[in-house]
Design an enzyme around this catalytic site. Sequence first.
Site, PDB file in Angstrom:
ATOM      1  N   LYS A  41      30.768  45.005  39.801  1.00 30.51           N
ATOM      2  CA  LYS A  41      30.635  43.734  39.076  1.00 30.51           C
ATOM      3  C   LYS A  41      30.439  43.967  37.591  1.00 30.51           C
ATOM      4  O   LYS A  41      30.919  43.179  36.774  1.00 30.51           O
ATOM      5  CB  LYS A  41      29.486  42.901  39.658  1.00 30.51           C
ATOM      6  CG  LYS A  41      29.830  42.316  41.018  1.00 30.51           C
ATOM      7  CD  LYS A  41      28.879  41.208  41.436  1.00 30.51           C
ATOM      8  CE  LYS A  41      29.322  40.647  42.781  1.00 30.51           C
ATOM      9  NZ  LYS A  41      28.307  39.742  43.363  1.00 30.51           N
ATOM     10  N   LYS A  83      40.701  42.005  50.722  1.00 28.54           N
ATOM     11  CA  LYS A  83      40.052  40.994  51.561  1.00 28.54           C
ATOM     12  C   LYS A  83      40.326  39.603  50.981  1.00 28.54           C
ATOM     13  O   LYS A  83      40.357  39.443  49.767  1.00 28.54           O
ATOM     14  CB  LYS A  83      38.538  41.270  51.567  1.00 28.54           C
ATOM     15  CG  LYS A  83      37.804  40.650  52.731  1.00 28.54           C
ATOM     16  CD  LYS A  83      36.395  41.203  52.830  1.00 28.54           C
ATOM     17  CE  LYS A  83      35.398  40.211  52.277  1.00 28.54           C
ATOM     18  NZ  LYS A  83      34.004  40.594  52.529  1.00 28.54           N
ATOM     19  N   LYS A 118      37.129  33.879  48.203  1.00 25.02           N
ATOM     20  CA  LYS A 118      37.037  32.516  47.673  1.00 25.02           C
ATOM     21  C   LYS A 118      37.238  32.490  46.161  1.00 25.02           C
ATOM     22  O   LYS A 118      37.481  31.446  45.590  1.00 25.02           O
ATOM     23  CB  LYS A 118      35.710  31.856  48.058  1.00 25.02           C
ATOM     24  CG  LYS A 118      34.415  32.543  47.609  1.00 25.02           C
ATOM     25  CD  LYS A 118      33.216  31.739  48.137  1.00 25.02           C
ATOM     26  CE  LYS A 118      31.821  32.309  47.943  1.00 25.02           C
ATOM     27  NZ  LYS A 118      31.495  33.659  48.216  1.00 25.02           N
TER      28      LYS A 118
END
Length: 335
Positions: free
Chosen positions: A118, A200, A203
């Site tokens: 991140k 994957k 969202k």
Amino acid sequence: MSETSKNKPVILSGIQPSGILTIGHLTGALRNWVQLQDTYECFYMIADLHSITSRQVPADLRKRTLDTAAMFIAAGIDPDKSTLFIQSQVPQHSQLTWVLNCFTGMGECSRMTQFKDKSSRQADNINVGLFSYPVLMASDILIYQADLVPVGGDQKQHLELTRNLAQRFNHNYSPTFKVPEPYIPKVGARIMSLQDPAQKMSKSDVNERSTIFLTDSDEQIRNKIKRAVTDSGSEVKFDETRPGVANLMTLYHAATGKSFAEIEMEFAGQGYGNFKSAVGNAVADYIRPIRERFVEIRNDKNRLNGILRHGAEQAGSCAMKTLRKVYKKVGFVSF
Ligand code: TRP
């Protein structure tokens, strides 16, 4: 929490309200959570405190938090069986985080692969919250004395840290926290991006075509599946070297319960075209009742707010028990 649930083992899990939930959340998390409700005392939370480690538009965060809660219920989380709540409404999570921060090494947090990932993705906002994110997650879990924590593989390292922190605190003072086990659902229902089956389904994917949202219309679902990338060849066969077709087969399996062998038989000798329209229809049929329930629940604001208020009260009284012990052990004065 009913009287009979008091002796059941405890489960806690959460999802961040950082986007609309996808079919991947349904097959990878929510469907399992629903099944656990009868056997365990379950705490299911919307992890909004975690979300602000990345920049959020306040109005969007507020909306998505309620969307996520409504979707949990639409997917089958029953507020009469499980405690459903919003993380920020239970201040004990933050309070325990501060204490546990003081028992966590800088090195332990810097080694977290999610922190490193991140940090490189949001290089302009590497904040202290992002660094301490796994400590907040540990607090979420330990404050309810959870036995089991259903998580995806990407959260396993955070769970290891949680176990270490629990053991460290128990060792420094006296037994205080249950040391939780991860509960990683069997692979197979892992849904990949429709545009890049090596990733994957997420969202927060920038390409909307990659993702089937639980709010998508029948039409959108069918179109996205029609345009999903497939592989060279034309046979419907489960084969890891052909991840596009494998992903569509996984979706079809998730929506219909049919095994891969049954699916291969059903489409033997047919091309991808027929197969894709069957997958599109099956997935649309599967999502439709959930989406319809979602709309109904989301529109009944009083009921939804009531459920979440009640959930936060229940969670708070459980959490308070642990926090009180912790405060006492570290030497905080109480009157
Ligand atoms: N970090 C988790 C995720 O992004 C969400 C989460 C927050 C969570 N607190 C938790 C999951 C506690 C399990 C237990 O997927």
